[in-house]
Design a protein around this motif. Structure first.
Motif, mmCIF file in Angstrom:
data_model
loop_
_atom_site.group_PDB
_atom_site.id
_atom_site.type_symbol
_atom_site.label_atom_id
_atom_site.label_comp_id
_atom_site.label_asym_id
_atom_site.label_seq_id
_atom_site.Cartn_x
_atom_site.Cartn_y
_atom_site.Cartn_z
ATOM 1 N N ILE A 165 0.811 -1.149 -0.114
ATOM 2 C CA ILE A 165 -0.038 0.008 -0.152
ATOM 3 C C ILE A 165 0.658 1.449 -0.016
ATOM 4 O O ILE A 165 0.569 2.027 -0.953
ATOM 5 C CB ILE A 165 -1.163 0.041 1.207
ATOM 6 N N ILE A 166 1.937 1.247 0.909
ATOM 7 C CA ILE A 166 2.743 2.451 0.809
ATOM 8 C C ILE A 166 3.663 2.687 -0.574
ATOM 9 O O ILE A 166 3.893 3.764 -0.735
ATOM 10 C CB ILE A 166 3.951 2.122 2.121
ATOM 11 N N ALA A 167 3.912 1.439 -1.112
ATOM 12 C CA ALA A 167 4.618 1.659 -2.338
ATOM 13 C C ALA A 167 3.760 2.158 -3.343
ATOM 14 O O ALA A 167 4.083 3.081 -4.267
ATOM 15 C CB ALA A 167 5.107 0.189 -2.868
ATOM 16 N N VAL A 168 2.406 1.747 -3.626
ATOM 17 C CA VAL A 168 1.390 2.212 -4.393
ATOM 18 C C VAL A 168 1.149 3.828 -4.342
ATOM 19 O O VAL A 168 1.031 4.550 -5.047
ATOM 20 C CB VAL A 168 0.211 1.601 -4.500
ATOM 21 N N ILE A 169 0.868 4.081 -2.915
ATOM 22 C CA ILE A 169 0.793 5.620 -2.597
ATOM 23 C C ILE A 169 1.987 6.355 -3.168
ATOM 24 O O ILE A 169 1.988 7.488 -3.942
ATOM 25 C CB ILE A 169 0.311 5.592 -1.099
ATOM 26 N N ALA A 170 3.037 5.901 -2.663
ATOM 27 C CA ALA A 170 4.401 6.843 -3.060
ATOM 28 C C ALA A 170 4.590 6.856 -4.553
ATOM 29 O O ALA A 170 4.608 8.130 -5.057
ATOM 30 C CB ALA A 170 5.449 6.109 -2.202
ATOM 31 N N PHE A 171 4.372 5.820 -5.228
ATOM 32 C CA PHE A 171 4.804 6.017 -6.748
ATOM 33 C C PHE A 171 3.796 6.809 -7.414
ATOM 34 O O PHE A 171 3.822 7.524 -8.485
ATOM 35 C CB PHE A 171 5.189 4.680 -7.451
ATOM 36 N N SER A 172 2.443 6.485 -7.012
ATOM 37 C CA SER A 172 1.440 7.334 -7.572
ATOM 38 C C SER A 172 1.446 8.709 -7.380
ATOM 39 O O SER A 172 1.202 9.841 -8.064
ATOM 40 C CB SER A 172 -0.020 6.776 -7.226
ATOM 41 N N ALA A 173 1.889 9.214 -5.960
ATOM 42 C CA ALA A 173 1.816 10.628 -5.632
ATOM 43 C C ALA A 173 3.073 11.074 -6.229
ATOM 44 O O ALA A 173 2.856 12.223 -6.932
ATOM 45 C CB ALA A 173 2.169 10.718 -4.171
ATOM 46 N N PHE A 174 4.048 10.566 -6.530
ATOM 47 C CA PHE A 174 5.197 11.259 -7.196
ATOM 48 C C PHE A 174 5.046 11.263 -8.749
ATOM 49 O O PHE A 174 5.373 12.086 -9.521
ATOM 50 C CB PHE A 174 6.555 10.610 -6.847
ATOM 51 N N THR A 175 4.321 10.323 -9.158
ATOM 52 C CA THR A 175 4.066 10.280 -10.742
ATOM 53 C C THR A 175 3.062 11.467 -10.962
ATOM 54 O O THR A 175 3.236 12.399 -11.924
ATOM 55 C CB THR A 175 3.237 9.097 -11.181
ATOM 56 N N ALA A 176 2.103 11.743 -10.159
ATOM 57 C CA ALA A 176 1.138 12.822 -10.290
ATOM 58 C C ALA A 176 2.074 14.258 -10.230
ATOM 59 O O ALA A 176 1.703 15.257 -10.999
ATOM 60 C CB ALA A 176 0.068 12.965 -9.332
ATOM 61 N N LEU A 177 2.924 14.245 -9.357
ATOM 62 C CA LEU A 177 3.630 15.416 -9.200
ATOM 63 C C LEU A 177 4.661 15.691 -10.402
ATOM 64 O O LEU A 177 4.854 16.961 -10.863
ATOM 65 C CB LEU A 177 4.621 15.759 -8.125
#
Length: 406
Positions: free
Chosen positions: A80-92
């Motif tokens: 869950i942490i991995a998915v949140i992290a790469f999705s957030a930085f991808t959006a940025l």
């Protein structure tokens, strides 16, 4: 929720997470033409190469770090942490003001992406039906290639009307649905829960366990094999069209061969998993690397159109599946308490091969010998992968290494 119901959610949720990992495989290549054409931030091919390398380095570190963290905090939380992290930085990435910030965000997204794969495979391997670990792993990995194909199609639909930034927004949006589903339905690893009740472990102990209890030889063999496998995957995905163009094929045909290579990869994954379940994952890995070497060497021969596409399709079927079977073999070899760590470190070392593959192809192209010697070089890499995996002792499984991490 009953254990059976929880188990039924593992593969769909892990498959979707890996699909988003596949998005990252091709998203940079999808947006680079627009960035270079419009001279965004003064982008040059050299700048693009540096940014691509930053992302791969992030994935290497993420695979090693989060793979180990997974065995400390649990696979559910880590995924869950991995998915949140790469999705957030991808959006940025969509609001990057400069090439430096864009490259930094690609590195940070890579940390999450690198941790996603070993965690997903470790969880799926545990919940697979007995004797079906190979097919469970390869089925989940089809999400990687489906994600790559969907991203290429998305680029055709989005970039022209909305611009390159829309691609990164689109890549992050699925997390808004996936993460709540994972929080609600994804079960924790049963082996992790049992281990947490009986012992305390540290990162040093978990990583050190890869080299103790008779596992040193297997660990080195997996690292070398993973290096060779990802060198092939990234080297061919990067340079196959240009090598075929040098061989005299038109550009359109060369791009069609790249698509054929990846379609072969999807079919190969489905076949490889079932073969591994029937004959054992060790002989399957060796056979698949040897098959990759054979068909890569065959591509050095001028073939009629039908024969060429068939050879490229089979090459994809062997090249992409060989690396995934390595992950399945790792899942069978390491004990439950360090499975994610084992996969993560092998994947992390493999990312060095992912960086080396494009460099090797580029060097051969620069020297003007990519055709036919590029295929001979890649065939030799496949043969080395097969040789390396024989370093894992035949018959070794996690039942033999089920002693707890000290």
């Amino acid at each position: 929720m009953s254990p059976a119901a929880a188990r039924s959610w593992v593969v769909p949720l892990a498959w979707t997470a890996v699909l988003l990992d596949g998005f990252d495989l091709v998203v940079l290549g999808t947006v680079l033409p627009a960035l270079l054409r419009d001279h965004v931030w003064g982008m040059t091919p050299g700048t693009a190469s540096v940014i691509s390398t930053f992302g791969l380095i992030g994935m290497m570190i993420g695979a090693m770090a989060i793979g180990t963290i997974t065995d400390l905090i649990g696979r559910r939380k880590a995924l869950i942490i991995a998915v949140i992290a790469f999705s957030a930085f991808t959006a940025l990435c969509a609001i990057s003001p400069s090439a430096f910030v864009f490259g930094l965000l690609r590195f940070l997204a890579g940390l999450g992406l690198g941790g996603c794969l070993p965690t997903a495979i470790a969880l799926v391997t545990e919940y697979a039906r007995k004797g079906k670990g190979g097919s469970a792993t390869t089925t989940v990995m089809t999400g990687y290639h489906v994600g790559a194909v969907l991203t290429a199609l998305l680029g055709i639909w989005l970039i022209q009307p909305l611009g390159w930034r829309a691609m990164f927004v689109a890549g992050a949006l699925p997390a808004l649905v996936l993460v709540p589903l994972m929080i609600k339905y994804l079960p924790e690893s049963e082996s992790f829960e049992r281990a947490r009740e009986t012992q305390e472990t540290s990162a040093t102990q978990v990583v050190g366990g890869l080299f103790r209890g008779g596992l040193l030889r297997a660990t080195i063999a997996f690292w070398v094999t993973s290096f060779m496998g990802l060198l092939l995957v990234y080297g061919l995905n990067t340079w196959l069209p240009e090598i075929m163009r040098q061989a005299g094929y038109p550009l359109g045909a060369a791009l069609g061969l790249l698509l054929t290579l990846n379609l072969g990869g999807v079919v190969g994954l489905l076949v490889a998993g079932r073969v591994a379940d029937k004959v054992g994952v060790r002989p399957a890995v060796i056979f698949w690397f040897l098959g990759a070497a054979l068909f890569l060497a065959l591509l050095s021969v001028k073939l009629p159109a039908a024969g060429l596409y068939a050879a490229v399709f089979l090459t994809g079927g062997f090249v992409f599946s060989a690396q995934v079977l390595v992950y399945a073999y790792i899942g069978k070899t390491y004990p439950d308490a360090m499975r994610a760590t084992g996969i993560g470190w092998a994947a992390g070392v493999g990312r060095v091969g992912a960086i080396s593959g494009p460099i090797l192809g580029g060097a051969l192209l620069t020297a003007g010998i990519a055709y036919p010697w590029g295929f001979y070089a890649f065939a030799a890499v496949g043969a080395l992968g097969a040789a390396a995996v024989t370093g894992v002792r035949a018959g070794r499984s996690r039942e033999e290494t089920a002693t707890p991490v000290p």
